[in-house]
Design a protein around this motif. Structure first.
Motif, short mmCIF file in Angstrom:
data_model
loop_
_atom_site.label_atom_id
_atom_site.label_comp_id
_atom_site.label_asym_id
_atom_site.label_seq_id
_atom_site.Cartn_x
_atom_site.Cartn_y
_atom_site.Cartn_z
N UNK A 93 -17.33 -26.01 5.16
CA UNK A 93 -17.10 -25.95 3.73
C UNK A 93 -17.55 -24.58 3.23
N UNK A 94 -16.78 -24.01 2.33
CA UNK A 94 -17.12 -22.68 1.82
C UNK A 94 -16.77 -22.58 0.34
N UNK A 95 -17.26 -21.53 -0.27
CA UNK A 95 -16.96 -21.24 -1.67
C UNK A 95 -16.82 -19.74 -1.84
N UNK A 96 -16.09 -19.34 -2.86
CA UNK A 96 -15.92 -17.92 -3.17
C UNK A 96 -16.68 -17.62 -4.46
N UNK A 97 -17.52 -16.59 -4.39
CA UNK A 97 -18.32 -16.19 -5.55
C UNK A 97 -18.13 -14.69 -5.79
N UNK A 98 -18.48 -14.23 -6.97
CA UNK A 98 -18.45 -12.80 -7.29
C UNK A 98 -19.87 -12.28 -7.29
N UNK A 99 -20.10 -11.19 -6.58
CA UNK A 99 -21.43 -10.59 -6.52
C UNK A 99 -21.82 -10.10 -7.91
N UNK A 100 -23.02 -10.46 -8.38
CA UNK A 100 -23.47 -9.99 -9.69
C UNK A 100 -23.80 -8.50 -9.71
N UNK A 101 -23.89 -7.86 -8.55
CA UNK A 101 -24.19 -6.44 -8.47
C UNK A 101 -22.93 -5.60 -8.37
N UNK A 102 -22.11 -5.87 -7.32
CA UNK A 102 -20.95 -5.00 -7.06
C UNK A 102 -19.63 -5.59 -7.55
N UNK A 103 -19.63 -6.89 -7.91
CA UNK A 103 -18.44 -7.51 -8.47
C UNK A 103 -17.41 -7.97 -7.44
N UNK A 104 -17.67 -7.73 -6.16
CA UNK A 104 -16.73 -8.13 -5.11
C UNK A 104 -16.73 -9.65 -4.95
N UNK A 105 -15.55 -10.21 -4.63
CA UNK A 105 -15.44 -11.63 -4.29
C UNK A 105 -15.87 -11.80 -2.85
N UNK A 106 -16.76 -12.76 -2.61
CA UNK A 106 -17.32 -12.99 -1.29
C UNK A 106 -17.25 -14.48 -0.98
N UNK A 107 -16.81 -14.81 0.23
CA UNK A 107 -16.78 -16.21 0.67
C UNK A 107 -18.11 -16.53 1.35
N UNK A 108 -18.76 -17.61 0.90
CA UNK A 108 -20.02 -18.03 1.49
C UNK A 108 -19.86 -19.42 2.07
N UNK A 109 -20.63 -19.71 3.10
CA UNK A 109 -20.62 -21.02 3.74
C UNK A 109 -21.56 -21.95 2.99
N UNK A 110 -21.11 -23.17 2.75
CA UNK A 110 -21.92 -24.18 2.06
C UNK A 110 -22.33 -25.26 3.05
N UNK A 111 -23.49 -25.86 2.82
CA UNK A 111 -24.00 -26.92 3.68
C UNK A 111 -24.30 -28.16 2.85
N UNK A 112 -23.33 -29.07 2.72
CA UNK A 112 -23.57 -30.27 1.92
C UNK A 112 -24.69 -31.15 2.48
N UNK A 113 -25.02 -30.99 3.74
CA UNK A 113 -26.11 -31.77 4.35
C UNK A 113 -27.48 -31.32 3.88
N UNK A 114 -27.55 -30.22 3.16
CA UNK A 114 -28.82 -29.68 2.68
C UNK A 114 -29.34 -30.33 1.41
N UNK A 115 -28.62 -31.30 0.88
CA UNK A 115 -29.06 -31.98 -0.34
C UNK A 115 -28.08 -31.78 -1.49
N UNK A 116 -28.22 -32.62 -2.51
CA UNK A 116 -27.30 -32.60 -3.65
C UNK A 116 -27.49 -31.37 -4.51
N UNK A 117 -28.71 -30.84 -4.56
CA UNK A 117 -29.02 -29.64 -5.34
C UNK A 117 -29.78 -28.67 -4.44
N UNK A 118 -29.26 -27.46 -4.32
CA UNK A 118 -29.86 -26.47 -3.44
C UNK A 118 -30.02 -25.14 -4.16
#
Length: 66
Positions: A1-26
């Motif tokens: 599972x992954x998500x795309x976010x925008x870096x608050x510093x450089x503004x680039x769109x970056x895909x990050x890996x998500x781990x739903x097994x880590x809990x409902x709120x991380x």
């Protein structure tokens, strides 16, 4: 599972890996894959498993703020 976010510093769109097994709120620190600056990543999962992902500049969460 992954998500795309925008870096608050450089503004680039970056895909990050998500781990739903880590809990409902991380929350964790992850470096931008483009500019290498650290973010605070906040992830929450809805009941249907949909992830809500937010990133903030880690400078905004400095523990030494007065």
């Amino acid at each position: 599972m992954s998500g795309v976010v925008s870096c608050p510093y450089c503004g680039e769109s970056v895909e990050i890996t998500l781990d739903p097994g880590g809990g409902a709120n991380q929350q964790y620190i992850e470096d931008c894959q483009v500019c290498c600056r650290p973010w605070v990543v906040s992830v929450s999962y809805d009941e249907d498993g949909t992830a809500q992902v937010f990133v903030d500049a880690s400078d905004d969460h400095d523990e030494n703020d007065d």
